[in-house]
Enzyme design. Sequence first.
Site, PDB file in Angstrom:
ATOM      1  N   GLU A  34       0.802  -1.170   0.020  1.00  0.00           N
ATOM      2  CA  GLU A  34       0.073  -0.132  -0.072  1.00  0.00           C
ATOM      3  C   GLU A  34       0.896   1.482  -0.092  1.00  0.00           C
ATOM      4  OE1 GLU A  34      -3.738  -1.451   2.563  1.00  0.00           O
ATOM      5  OE2 GLU A  34      -1.855  -1.282   3.520  1.00  0.00           O
ATOM      6  N   GLY A 100     -10.519  -6.459   8.840  1.00  0.00           N
ATOM      7  CA  GLY A 100     -11.273  -7.692   8.700  1.00  0.00           C
ATOM      8  C   GLY A 100     -12.722  -7.208   9.085  1.00  0.00           C
ATOM      9  N   ILE A 194      -7.609 -11.914  13.413  1.00  0.00           N
ATOM     10  CA  ILE A 194      -9.020 -12.599  13.775  1.00  0.00           C
ATOM     11  C   ILE A 194      -9.238 -13.468  12.510  1.00  0.00           C
ATOM     12  CG2 ILE A 194     -11.509 -12.283  14.260  1.00  0.00           C
ATOM     13  CD1 ILE A 194      -9.084 -11.046  16.519  1.00  0.00           C
ATOM     14  N   MET A 215      -4.728  -4.287  13.197  1.00  0.00           N
ATOM     15  CA  MET A 215      -3.966  -4.552  14.567  1.00  0.00           C
ATOM     16  C   MET A 215      -3.060  -3.425  14.610  1.00  0.00           C
ATOM     17  SD  MET A 215      -2.538  -8.325  12.951  1.00  0.00           S
ATOM     18  CE  MET A 215      -1.539  -8.487  14.094  1.00  0.00           C
ATOM     19  N   GLU A 216      -3.376  -2.138  14.153  1.00  0.00           N
ATOM     20  CA  GLU A 216      -2.323  -0.901  14.597  1.00  0.00           C
ATOM     21  C   GLU A 216      -3.371   0.537  14.751  1.00  0.00           C
ATOM     22  OE1 GLU A 216      -2.560  -2.625  11.319  1.00  0.00           O
ATOM     23  OE2 GLU A 216      -0.808  -3.960  11.664  1.00  0.00           O
ATOM     24  N   ASP A 239     -11.311  -9.052   4.234  1.00  0.00           N
ATOM     25  CA  ASP A 239     -11.871 -10.156   4.651  1.00  0.00           C
ATOM     26  C   ASP A 239     -13.102 -10.165   5.720  1.00  0.00           C
ATOM     27  OD1 ASP A 239     -10.563 -10.729   7.586  1.00  0.00           O
ATOM     28  OD2 ASP A 239      -9.158  -9.658   6.257  1.00  0.00           O
TER      29      ASP A 239
HETATM   30  N1  ADE Z   1      -6.347  -6.854   9.002  1.00  0.00           N
HETATM   31  C1  ADE Z   1      -7.007  -7.065   7.921  1.00  0.00           C
HETATM   32  N2  ADE Z   1      -7.804  -8.450   8.319  1.00  0.00           N
HETATM   33  C2  ADE Z   1      -7.627  -8.556   9.613  1.00  0.00           C
HETATM   34  C3  ADE Z   1      -8.065  -9.487  10.484  1.00  0.00           C
HETATM   35  N3  ADE Z   1      -8.923 -10.554  10.059  1.00  0.00           N
HETATM   36  N4  ADE Z   1      -7.700  -9.486  11.741  1.00  0.00           N
HETATM   37  C4  ADE Z   1      -6.947  -8.415  12.054  1.00  0.00           C
HETATM   38  N5  ADE Z   1      -6.462  -7.484  11.187  1.00  0.00           N
HETATM   39  C5  ADE Z   1      -6.740  -7.640   9.871  1.00  0.00           C
END
Ligand code: ADE
Length: 272
Positions: A34, A100, A194, A215-216, A239
Amino acid sequence: MKAFRIISLITILLLSANKSESQTLGILAAMDQEINLVTEMIEKPVYTEFGGRVFVSGKINGTDCVAAFSKWGKVAASITATLLIEHFNVDDLVFIGTAGAISTELNIGDIVVARSLVQHDMDARPLMQRFEIPLTGITYVECDKRLSDLAVKSIRPLIQKDFKDIVGEKTWQEFNYLKPTLKEGTIASGDQFINSDEKRKELINLLPDVLCVEMEGAAVAQVCYEFKVPFTVIRIISDNANHDARIDFNHFIDKVANIYSMEIIKSFISNY
Ligand code: ADE
């Protein structure tokens, strides 16, 4: 009276000097793919390395920018955000990446602009309430309204476009004829990818207002809150945070996320 006039004049001069100073926008992205397309837009880029991170400075469309790959997870992203603030003196920070879906109203390809962020793995009970950030008295960190509004304003015209023209016909078909929607609200972050319905449902039960998970973002939000730097977070749904998450995530990053990020940042900067 004379002293009052002099003070007023000095104040006006200081205010106008401050106004003419250009703002520097910090741009963080959660994936190399990205940030690469974003840094390609920087004119006469200057590369600086610190603590294993590469910061790219220069102008995009006349705006001073410093862009970097945040790296993954809350600690890594906090280090990168702190360096952007303390070393590169950014005035505002925008974070872009994938997430996600937690809300069932989101589909792969949709976009979320954060209004607030929470750390879903923060738990210092019984010393304080679950999710509360120790020694701050807060649980949710609010985004800067001006920057989140700007993100929304920049993304709205993009999602009106035919995504076939943005990602190419083959990718567009492969991703179920992408027709992104935009949602605004709460994003949760934690040091976990996750990828199970069980975990996803647990998050919905604990934090029903959360739209998506990554996650950030909430860690960067805490850094910005503590340094008083305005920030916003934009996430593209890669996702559904379920058992297919790993496959969907990798596929999406390679084919779509990088193009989306570049288009969103380009539009954001044109409105900045
Ligand atoms: N970033 C993108 N998809 C994610 C997920 N399923 N869990 C944590 N961080 C993510």
